[in-house]
Design a protein around this motif. Sequence first.
Motif, PDB file in Angstrom:
ATOM      1  N   GLU A 180       0.845  -1.203   0.000  1.00  0.00           N
ATOM      2  CA  GLU A 180       0.000   0.000   0.000  1.00  0.00           C
ATOM      3  C   GLU A 180       0.876   1.246   0.000  1.00  0.00           C
ATOM      4  N   LEU A 181       0.649   2.101  -0.993  1.00  0.00           N
ATOM      5  CA  LEU A 181       1.385   3.365  -1.110  1.00  0.00           C
ATOM      6  C   LEU A 181       0.380   4.502  -1.030  1.00  0.00           C
ATOM      7  N   ASP A 182       0.483   5.281   0.038  1.00  0.00           N
ATOM      8  CA  ASP A 182      -0.466   6.371   0.279  1.00  0.00           C
ATOM      9  C   ASP A 182       0.188   7.701  -0.076  1.00  0.00           C
ATOM     10  N   LEU A 183      -0.163   8.211  -1.259  1.00  0.00           N
ATOM     11  CA  LEU A 183       0.339   9.502  -1.732  1.00  0.00           C
ATOM     12  C   LEU A 183      -0.749  10.578  -1.686  1.00  0.00           C
ATOM     13  N   SER A 184      -1.771  10.366  -0.889  1.00  0.00           N
ATOM     14  CA  SER A 184      -2.853  11.337  -0.851  1.00  0.00           C
ATOM     15  C   SER A 184      -2.347  12.694  -0.351  1.00  0.00           C
ATOM     16  N   TYR A 185      -2.816  13.746  -0.995  1.00  0.00           N
ATOM     17  CA  TYR A 185      -2.461  15.137  -0.690  1.00  0.00           C
ATOM     18  C   TYR A 185      -0.977  15.441  -0.946  1.00  0.00           C
ATOM     19  N   ALA A 186      -0.261  14.514  -1.574  1.00  0.00           N
ATOM     20  CA  ALA A 186       1.161  14.723  -1.849  1.00  0.00           C
ATOM     21  C   ALA A 186       1.357  15.534  -3.127  1.00  0.00           C
ATOM     22  N   THR A 187       2.510  16.175  -3.232  1.00  0.00           N
ATOM     23  CA  THR A 187       2.926  16.870  -4.450  1.00  0.00           C
ATOM     24  C   THR A 187       4.134  16.121  -4.996  1.00  0.00           C
ATOM     25  N   VAL A 188       3.973  15.539  -6.182  1.00  0.00           N
ATOM     26  CA  VAL A 188       5.008  14.660  -6.737  1.00  0.00           C
ATOM     27  C   VAL A 188       5.406  15.153  -8.124  1.00  0.00           C
ATOM     28  N   THR A 189       6.693  15.413  -8.293  1.00  0.00           N
ATOM     29  CA  THR A 189       7.221  15.888  -9.568  1.00  0.00           C
ATOM     30  C   THR A 189       8.359  14.974 -10.019  1.00  0.00           C
ATOM     31  N   ARG A 190       8.239  14.430 -11.196  1.00  0.00           N
ATOM     32  CA  ARG A 190       9.232  13.539 -11.798  1.00  0.00           C
ATOM     33  C   ARG A 190       9.472  12.303 -10.916  1.00  0.00           C
ATOM     34  N   LEU A 191       8.502  11.399 -10.979  1.00  0.00           N
ATOM     35  CA  LEU A 191       8.590  10.105 -10.308  1.00  0.00           C
ATOM     36  C   LEU A 191       8.551   9.016 -11.359  1.00  0.00           C
ATOM     37  N   ALA A 192       9.493   8.075 -11.289  1.00  0.00           N
ATOM     38  CA  ALA A 192       9.498   6.920 -12.187  1.00  0.00           C
ATOM     39  C   ALA A 192       9.303   5.658 -11.357  1.00  0.00           C
ATOM     40  N   VAL A 207      -4.024   8.141  -4.432  1.00  0.00           N
ATOM     41  CA  VAL A 207      -3.583   9.459  -4.913  1.00  0.00           C
ATOM     42  C   VAL A 207      -4.690  10.500  -4.701  1.00  0.00           C
ATOM     43  N   SER A 208      -5.506  10.290  -3.701  1.00  0.00           N
ATOM     44  CA  SER A 208      -6.583  11.234  -3.415  1.00  0.00           C
ATOM     45  C   SER A 208      -6.021  12.638  -3.159  1.00  0.00           C
ATOM     46  N   HIS A 209      -6.507  13.606  -3.923  1.00  0.00           N
ATOM     47  CA  HIS A 209      -6.116  15.018  -3.764  1.00  0.00           C
ATOM     48  C   HIS A 209      -4.617  15.246  -3.990  1.00  0.00           C
ATOM     49  N   ALA A 210      -3.961  14.320  -4.688  1.00  0.00           N
ATOM     50  CA  ALA A 210      -2.536  14.487  -4.982  1.00  0.00           C
ATOM     51  C   ALA A 210      -2.352  15.426  -6.175  1.00  0.00           C
ATOM     52  N   THR A 211      -1.164  16.026  -6.242  1.00  0.00           N
ATOM     53  CA  THR A 211      -0.780  16.868  -7.381  1.00  0.00           C
ATOM     54  C   THR A 211       0.416  16.208  -8.047  1.00  0.00           C
ATOM     55  N   LEU A 212       0.216  15.682  -9.265  1.00  0.00           N
ATOM     56  CA  LEU A 212       1.252  14.916  -9.945  1.00  0.00           C
ATOM     57  C   LEU A 212       1.699  15.621 -11.220  1.00  0.00           C
ATOM     58  N   LEU A 213       3.001  15.591 -11.464  1.00  0.00           N
ATOM     59  CA  LEU A 213       3.569  16.141 -12.691  1.00  0.00           C
ATOM     60  C   LEU A 213       4.720  15.252 -13.128  1.00  0.00           C
ATOM     61  N   ASP A 214       4.651  14.774 -14.382  1.00  0.00           N
ATOM     62  CA  ASP A 214       5.690  13.891 -14.913  1.00  0.00           C
ATOM     63  C   ASP A 214       5.880  12.665 -14.018  1.00  0.00           C
ATOM     64  N   VAL A 215       4.773  12.046 -13.676  1.00  0.00           N
ATOM     65  CA  VAL A 215       4.783  10.819 -12.876  1.00  0.00           C
ATOM     66  C   VAL A 215       4.538   9.644 -13.822  1.00  0.00           C
TER      67      VAL A 215
END
Length: 223
Positions: free
Chosen positions: A147-159, A170-178
Amino acid sequence: MPDASPGPKPPKRVAPKLGSLDTVEPTDLGPAEMRSDERYVDADFGDLDLGSTSFAGCAFLRVRMAGTDLRGAQFAECTFTDLDAPTLSAPRSSWRSSTVSGSRIGSGEAYECTWRSVLIESSKINYLNVRSAEWRDVVLRDCVIDELDLSYATVTRLAVERCRIGTLDVSHATLLDVDLRGASLTTVNGLAGLAGAWISEYQLSEFAPLLAGHLGIRVGPES
């Protein structure tokens, strides 16, 4: 207008560069200290309070952390190899240019953490709580994460490369280049939070029932 870019921008990782290290026993450590150029080998950190301790250029090899308090700790250019942590308590911690490999983590509490240029590879994690985290330039490779909980996280450039993830939140997460194309995903919570992520055509077909449910679309046989 559809995004015509060939793919997400890859993480910009800077590998840790360790110099000459002194072997130190964890009993010498305390909270809010500054430690650098040290090696910890076959050591049990037990219930040590290392809150707000700063580690720079340190290597952790075959260490056990069960109940170790790492709240607010800082790790810069550190390596963890064969870490055994039934409970890893590191909320609001900071990780930069560091790696974790060949490790086993039961419950990882790292909410509101900051990760910059971090690699986790060949590791097994039951639960990783990184709610409200800030991740930039992170790679997850050859891992099993229940289980990976990224809720409310801001993630930029994840591979995510060759990883199996049971539940991704990813509830309410902000993702860019994921880039999630290298992940085997069983369940995704908070589908709206996937905006900004890349998935494969196969994953899209697998997610179709979830997307239909999220959008309130009823699917039935052709009339």
